[in-house]
Design an enzyme around this catalytic site. Structure first.
Site, PDB file in Angstrom:
ATOM      1  N   SER A 148      -1.155  31.493  70.838  1.00  0.00           N
ATOM      2  CA  SER A 148       0.276  31.769  70.926  1.00  0.00           C
ATOM      3  C   SER A 148       1.062  30.816  70.009  1.00  0.00           C
ATOM      4  CB  SER A 148       0.708  31.681  72.393  1.00  0.00           C
ATOM      5  OG  SER A 148       1.985  32.239  72.562  1.00  0.00           O
ATOM      6  N   ASP A 204      -0.715  42.702  75.610  1.00  0.00           N
ATOM      7  CA  ASP A 204      -0.014  41.419  75.584  1.00  0.00           C
ATOM      8  C   ASP A 204       1.466  41.661  75.836  1.00  0.00           C
ATOM      9  OD1 ASP A 204       1.332  39.031  74.655  1.00  0.00           O
ATOM     10  OD2 ASP A 204      -0.521  38.496  73.634  1.00  0.00           O
ATOM     11  N   HIS A 246      -1.883  38.332  77.437  1.00  0.00           N
ATOM     12  CA  HIS A 246      -1.637  37.090  76.700  1.00  0.00           C
ATOM     13  C   HIS A 246      -2.317  35.870  77.334  1.00  0.00           C
ATOM     14  CE1 HIS A 246       0.600  35.040  73.562  1.00  0.00           C
ATOM     15  NE2 HIS A 246       1.072  34.139  74.419  1.00  0.00           N
TER      16      HIS A 246
END
Lengths: 283, 283
Positions: free
Chosen positions: B153, B230, B262
């Site tokens: 991320s 996600d 995610h």
């Protein structure tokens, strides 16, 4: 219209399968209870698979073992489900239950309390032995009565005691750094004073060494790993477990590991062998 | 008598190696900083090994990636060290730094802030690019200049931007669900307004898509995994990364995974491929 028997709190794809965080109303605990369920790919396709129950230690909850042990990748590889309960009821509202790390919340010891005010909700013994397996086998693609159990520390004690308590109900057993004789160390003695109102004999149902000494055994081999740098070694007493197993004729593989401590860094180092042990017995 | 350059906060045996939690005084951050170091068995025996730097995302700290990704077991298997820094300075005492999950504490974006009051301590860019590798290679059995980098991320963004910023210093690169173009999505724009005092051009050094568009490339292949479920897909923009890489001639393997979200449950599902990718390039 029938009531939904559980709530799906979260779900996440993982290693080709799925981890589900579930909540249901437990009749044993008299409270809502959370547990996590990992279903491997073939279970998602509808095929019933054996489940391994994983019991965590003091201060932990239903997430800890699955997050920190690396168990899921091997459960996925072997095609096993994992069922991870909490370590105590939550919200029982007993005075003092949140004051110590080793009593009350996060410290249910997988026993049924017999003394008020604990007895009403602190029933993790019956929850893990009966209610949860029956619930999971009813509502999910899990093979009925084809169960393994393992745990860490207080959860290792739980795994050994659950399996010795009803050897026919649990096919495979393993533990990391279990509390082998809770009735004889201060952790368990604190629980005796509260959960059992001082009545030590209750431990006869739960203390792995006492169960072995009373003649109970399990037909499978117990796989137990223990770190030799474990900061709690004098309260875990693998030596007592070894002696009690020898005297009872219980098959035990106790592996001692130089340099390893009590943490999940230790658990994850040997988790693959445990899942392999369960897969060999369950598949 | 020379001062000890770091404090060993914790150490745990793990997978035949050792994880060390360390604290040192960072001159870039102007504060004590913690990071975790995993050393595989051969490094404990004194042999210098390559290191892979692992960068975590928003809200995380130096523990998160190592606890949740399952990376250590593969680093141990391949004989790689892992270096896990924090995601921001701690204790910078900037007004408002603890108010939002996506700015300030836990959200350093691996950039050097240029605007007061952030500029004094929010310098994770220089810390991760220069200070930390130099420190680790000086004090531990880590091969000098033989480095991989990966992240999740915000940390995926960091990994790509660090590698594109100085391609000679980083041999292997990978990312999970990276924020591919921070300057064009609200997360990064919030940071623009604060860390850069609204001066967008600063992102030219850090935004992976902008770096590629400016002609910077890396000689290695970027391995990037992205879940298609996600919840942040519209702020991560793998499609923009794919386009920018194609236009720049950057080798990229972008794998899209049906059903994955995610979380670190996604990261752990594909971590083995990432460690293999780094091992192939570094060993």
């Amino acid at each position: 219209m029938t009531e939904q028997p559980f709530t799906l709190v979260e779900r996440h794809a993982c290693c080709g399968g799925e981890i589900r965080c579930l909540s249901h109303q437990s009749h044993e605990l008299g409270l809502p209870a959370r547990f996590n369920l990992f279903l491997p790919k073939k279970a998602l396709a509808g095929e019933a698979v054996p489940a391994v129950y994983v019991l965590a230690g003091l201060t932990c909850n239903q997430d800890t073992f699955l997050i920190k042990s690396n168990a899921i990748r091997y459960a996925a590889e072997y095609g096993l489900a994992l069922v991870a309960p909490d370590t105590s009821p939550r919200g029982a509202d007993v005075a003092g239950e949140d004051e110590a790390y080793d009593l009350g919340t996060g410290a249910g010891y997988y026993v049924d309390a017999t003394s008020d005010p604990w007895a009403a909700h602190y029933r993790m013994g019956s929850y893990v032995r009966h209610e949860l397996p029956a619930f999971v086998e009813k509502h999910f693609p899990i093979k009925v009565g084809r169960r393994g159990i393992m745990g860490h520390s207080m959860g290792g004690m739980g795994a050994l005691s659950v399996a010795l308590g009803d050897a026919e109900a649990w096919t495979t057993v393993s533990a990391f750094a279990p509390i082998a004789a809770p009735s004889r160390v201060d952790w368990g003695q604190k629980a005796t004073a509260t959960y059992f109102g001082g009545y030590e004999a209750e431990w006869g149902q739960y203390d792995p060494c006492l169960l072995l000494q009373s003649g109970r055994t399990h037909p499978g081999m117990f796989l137990v790993d223990q770190g030799l740098d474990d900061e709690f070694l004098t309260r875990l007493r693998p030596d007592w477990l070894e002696q009690a197993a020898r005297d009872a004729g219980q098959s035990l593989t106790l592996r001692r590991h130089e340099g390893y401590d009590h943490s999940y860094w230790f658990v994850q180092s040997f988790i693959q062998d445990h899942l392999k042990h369960h897969a060999e017995g369950l598949l």
